[in-house]
Design a protein around this motif. Structure first.
Motif: not given
Length: 109
Positions: A22-30, A32-45
């Motif tokens: 619901e609230t996009p956030y910036f990933s420390n990995v990329t 860039m902004v994260v808008n898609e929930s499908g990206e979250v698990k891989d980015l956390l890993k």
């Protein structure tokens, strides 16, 4: 060693449900902004073993129109980094409860 820890976290996250963002956030990995929930698990890993792209996050936030940054916690290290990146943005920090009033003024609340 850290890649293994990231893989272990990835396995733990398999059973976790990530709801739509619901609230996009910036990933420390990329950076860039994260808008898609499908990206979250891989980015956390990846966050466990990847370099932090903090500078890129700040630069991209500014590019997207963010003009106020609030650092929460002891010290002003991150605040000073933001100011070095762009002196035109507003930067403040909250170290203790009393600092919240200062932030409320900055945000005109």
């Amino acid at each position: 060693m850290l890649v293994g820890a990231g893989e272990k976290l990835g396995k733990e996250l398999k059973g976790v449900v990530i709801h739509p963002i619901e609230t996009p956030y910036f990933s420390n990995v990329t950076g860039m902004v994260v808008n898609e929930s499908g990206e979250v698990k891989d980015l956390l890993k990846q966050q466990v073993y990847s370099s932090v792209k903090w500078q890129q996050c700040v630069e991209n936030m500014i590019r997207m129109g963010v003009n106020t940054f609030i650092e929460i916690g002891p010290g002003k290290t991150l605040s000073s980094f933001v100011k070095k990146t762009d002196r035109t943005v507003t930067v403040t920090n909250i170290e203790k409860a009393e600092d919240l009033e200062k932030v409320m003024e900055v945000l005109s609340c």
